[in-house]
Design a protein around this motif. Structure first.
Motif, mmCIF file in Angstrom:
data_model
loop_
_atom_site.group_PDB
_atom_site.id
_atom_site.type_symbol
_atom_site.label_atom_id
_atom_site.label_comp_id
_atom_site.label_asym_id
_atom_site.label_seq_id
_atom_site.Cartn_x
_atom_site.Cartn_y
_atom_site.Cartn_z
ATOM 1 N N LEU A 87 81.984 73.673 75.109
ATOM 2 C CA LEU A 87 80.895 74.464 74.522
ATOM 3 C C LEU A 87 81.475 75.619 73.710
ATOM 4 C CD1 LEU A 87 77.812 74.571 74.406
ATOM 5 C CD2 LEU A 87 77.848 76.065 76.405
ATOM 6 N N GLN A 88 82.486 76.250 74.258
ATOM 7 C CA GLN A 88 83.160 77.345 73.549
ATOM 8 C C GLN A 88 83.885 76.804 72.305
ATOM 9 O OE1 GLN A 88 86.054 79.388 75.956
ATOM 10 N NE2 GLN A 88 86.479 80.938 74.423
ATOM 11 N N ALA A 89 84.511 75.632 72.446
ATOM 12 C CA ALA A 89 85.266 75.047 71.333
ATOM 13 C C ALA A 89 84.365 74.681 70.164
ATOM 14 C CB ALA A 89 86.012 73.808 71.821
ATOM 15 N N PHE A 90 83.125 74.279 70.466
ATOM 16 C CA PHE A 90 82.188 73.849 69.420
ATOM 17 C C PHE A 90 81.298 74.977 68.901
ATOM 18 C CE2 PHE A 90 82.344 69.401 71.468
ATOM 19 C CZ PHE A 90 83.359 68.991 70.613
ATOM 20 N N SER A 91 81.498 76.172 69.392
ATOM 21 C CA SER A 91 80.678 77.312 68.962
ATOM 22 C C SER A 91 80.786 77.517 67.448
ATOM 23 C CB SER A 91 81.152 78.581 69.687
ATOM 24 O OG SER A 91 80.490 79.715 69.176
ATOM 25 N N GLY A 92 79.645 77.597 66.775
ATOM 26 C CA GLY A 92 79.615 77.841 65.338
ATOM 27 C C GLY A 92 80.004 76.656 64.483
ATOM 28 N N ALA A 96 78.238 68.699 75.112
ATOM 29 C CA ALA A 96 78.617 70.056 74.699
ATOM 30 C C ALA A 96 78.365 70.265 73.204
ATOM 31 C CB ALA A 96 80.083 70.315 75.031
ATOM 32 N N ALA A 97 78.677 69.234 72.398
ATOM 33 C CA ALA A 97 78.448 69.341 70.952
ATOM 34 C C ALA A 97 76.965 69.512 70.646
ATOM 35 C CB ALA A 97 79.005 68.104 70.239
ATOM 36 N N ALA A 98 76.139 68.743 71.354
ATOM 37 C CA ALA A 98 74.689 68.845 71.154
ATOM 38 C C ALA A 98 74.187 70.229 71.568
ATOM 39 C CB ALA A 98 73.980 67.758 71.947
ATOM 40 N N LYS A 99 74.653 70.703 72.702
ATOM 41 C CA LYS A 99 74.217 72.013 73.223
ATOM 42 C C LYS A 99 74.664 73.148 72.305
ATOM 43 C CE LYS A 99 74.035 74.644 77.541
ATOM 44 N NZ LYS A 99 74.510 74.720 78.949
ATOM 45 N N ALA A 100 75.832 72.970 71.660
ATOM 46 C CA ALA A 100 76.368 74.007 70.761
ATOM 47 C C ALA A 100 75.670 74.008 69.406
ATOM 48 C CB ALA A 100 77.867 73.797 70.571
ATOM 49 N N GLY A 101 74.815 73.016 69.166
ATOM 50 C CA GLY A 101 74.078 72.964 67.905
ATOM 51 C C GLY A 101 74.821 72.291 66.769
ATOM 52 N N VAL A 102 75.818 71.464 67.104
ATOM 53 C CA VAL A 102 76.540 70.716 66.070
ATOM 54 C C VAL A 102 75.558 69.809 65.332
ATOM 55 C CG1 VAL A 102 78.263 68.895 65.684
ATOM 56 C CG2 VAL A 102 78.765 70.786 67.265
ATOM 57 N N ARG A 103 75.637 69.802 64.001
ATOM 58 C CA ARG A 103 74.681 69.000 63.215
ATOM 59 C C ARG A 103 75.186 67.591 62.935
ATOM 60 N NH1 ARG A 103 73.524 72.723 58.135
ATOM 61 N NH2 ARG A 103 72.419 70.845 57.473
ATOM 62 N N HIS A 104 76.492 67.475 62.683
ATOM 63 C CA HIS A 104 77.031 66.171 62.265
ATOM 64 C C HIS A 104 78.170 65.753 63.203
ATOM 65 C CE1 HIS A 104 74.572 66.732 58.762
ATOM 66 N NE2 HIS A 104 75.171 67.891 58.533
ATOM 67 N N PHE A 105 78.013 64.601 63.830
ATOM 68 C CA PHE A 105 78.947 64.144 64.858
ATOM 69 C C PHE A 105 79.553 62.806 64.437
ATOM 70 C CE2 PHE A 105 80.168 62.132 68.864
ATOM 71 C CZ PHE A 105 80.673 63.185 69.614
ATOM 72 N N ILE A 106 80.878 62.787 64.274
ATOM 73 C CA ILE A 106 81.584 61.546 63.924
ATOM 74 C C ILE A 106 82.525 61.190 65.076
ATOM 75 C CG2 ILE A 106 83.121 60.377 62.294
ATOM 76 C CD1 ILE A 106 82.216 62.320 60.142
ATOM 77 N N PHE A 107 82.423 59.945 65.535
ATOM 78 C CA PHE A 107 83.206 59.509 66.683
ATOM 79 C C PHE A 107 84.024 58.275 66.337
ATOM 80 C CE2 PHE A 107 83.475 56.932 70.657
ATOM 81 C CZ PHE A 107 84.293 57.792 71.381
ATOM 82 N N SER A 108 85.288 58.273 66.760
ATOM 83 C CA SER A 108 86.145 57.101 66.568
ATOM 84 C C SER A 108 85.854 56.108 67.686
ATOM 85 C CB SER A 108 87.623 57.511 66.588
ATOM 86 O OG SER A 108 88.440 56.376 66.427
ATOM 87 N N GLY A 137 70.007 62.199 70.287
ATOM 88 C CA GLY A 137 68.815 62.690 69.590
ATOM 89 C C GLY A 137 68.879 64.126 69.120
ATOM 90 N N GLU A 138 69.935 64.860 69.477
ATOM 91 C CA GLU A 138 70.032 66.276 69.103
ATOM 92 C C GLU A 138 70.754 66.487 67.774
ATOM 93 O OE1 GLU A 138 68.726 68.906 70.871
ATOM 94 O OE2 GLU A 138 67.804 67.398 72.153
ATOM 95 N N PHE A 139 71.545 65.502 67.361
ATOM 96 C CA PHE A 139 72.331 65.664 66.130
ATOM 97 C C PHE A 139 71.493 65.306 64.902
ATOM 98 C CE2 PHE A 139 75.467 64.302 69.424
ATOM 99 C CZ PHE A 139 76.141 65.506 69.535
#
Length: 333
Positions: free
Chosen positions: A67-72, A104-116, A148-150
């Motif tokens: 969560l801290q890592a994904f902040s902002g 954590a990414a969803a909770k931090a408000g990340v808009r775009h998520f790319i996964f390998s 559903g959050e991204f």
């Protein structure tokens, strides 16, 4: 009104995939890059810092750390090392880490998520072949899709790394090609047949993979919910070896094994999935990327988008061919 520069956070930034993505994005002043690593003092971490990345320590199993890592963060690229020694059959698993990262990414408000990700091997082979890493990654992909959050979620499957041919340690597992001649003086590549039309997808990590992912970040809405084939070139093992022979002048040959089950893992656990990969592709008509045929047209479009954004010349806008890759990385004319 001041518009802040989008921050892309890369999980696994000191690995082959994450490092390639971070290095490509760092060439573009339109992005800021945060590189996540377990060891900020490692040589790979320090290299990224010297290129302008913000290097931050993070633990993929810790919700608080992630969560801290994904902040902002505006966008995230995630690659999980399936061979991580912390993964155990009885837990914690790669999926546990993936779930923690997605949440954590969803909770931090990340808009775009790319996964390998990886192909749904077990389903596609009707239960005949199981590739542990691919199945775990596919399970994480499905979890990310359902979040559903991204604003967008995109996925990339990496083809066979060209860079494996640079390793003198890996070469003996496949007969010695392209480094160690056999008793008859040939550089021999020994592997099972690929299956189908023998069209094997290859990716240059150092030349193309980062640019392909970079291209997704340039227009994330266009690629949302798609699986991108991370592929530079497609050719048979026979053509791969004959290309090297033509360029180097060294006698080379491909010797196919009678069965994928004859592939010798030498007791190395990490090679179990390599062996299963051949069983998968043979059972799936030579297709590695799931139900769709192997293709690299989309990767080519994404490479061109990135190259154009970075102001590169025409020649640098193309994906690396087998021939060009051998020329460049083996210093051949």
């Amino acid at each position: 009104m001041t518009v802040s520069t989008p921050l892309v956070t890369v999980f696994g930034a000191t690995g082959n995939q994450g490092g390639a993505v971070a290095k490509s994005l760092l060439q573009n002043p339109s992005f800021k890059v945060r590189a996540l690593t377990r060891n900020p003092s490692s040589a790979a971490s320090q290299e990224l810092a010297s290129l302008g990345a913000e290097v931050q320590q993070a633990d993929g199993f810790s919700s608080e750390s992630m969560l801290q890592a994904f902040s902002g963060t505006w966008g995230v690229f995630v690659n999980i090392n399936s061979d991580d020694k912390s993964f155990k059959p009885d837990g914690p698993t790669e999926f546990d880490m993936g779930k923690t990262i997605v949440d954590a990414a969803a909770k931090a408000g990340v808009r775009h998520f790319i996964f390998s990700s990886g192909p749904d091997c077990l389903t596609l082979t009707k239960g005949k072949v199981k590739m542990n890493a691919a199945d775990m990654k596919y399970k994480i992909e499905q979890y990310a899709r359902s979040n559903g959050e991204f604003e967008t979620v995109s996925f990339i499957c990496a083809a066979w790394f060209f860079e494996n041919f640079l390793s003198k340690e890996i070469a003996p597992i496949f007969g010695g090609f392209p480094h160690i001649p056999d008793a008859e003086g040939y550089l021999t590549f020994i592997a099972p047949q690929w299956g189908g039309k023998e069209e094997v997808p290859f990716i240059s990590m150092t030349d193309d993979f980062g640019d392909i992912v970079h291209g997704i970040f340039l227009d994330p809405g266009r690629w949302s919910h798609k699986v991108i084939h991370g592929c530079s070139d497609i050719c048979s093992f026979e053509d791969l070896v004959s290309t090297f022979e033509k360029l180097s002048g060294r006698k080379s040959r491909f010797q196919p094994l009678p069965s994928w089950e004859d592939f010798n893992t030498h007791g190395i656990r990490e090679l179990d999935d390599t062996k299963a990969m051949f069983g998968f592709t043979q059972s799936n008509e030579g297709r590695y990327f799931g139900p769709d045929p192997s293709e690299n047209e989309t990767a080519g479009q994404l490479k061109q988008l990135t190259a154009t954004a970075l102001g590169r010349g025409k020649q640098e806008q193309k994906l690396m061919s087998v021939e060009d890759w051998f020329r460049k990385h083996f210093h051949l004319q």
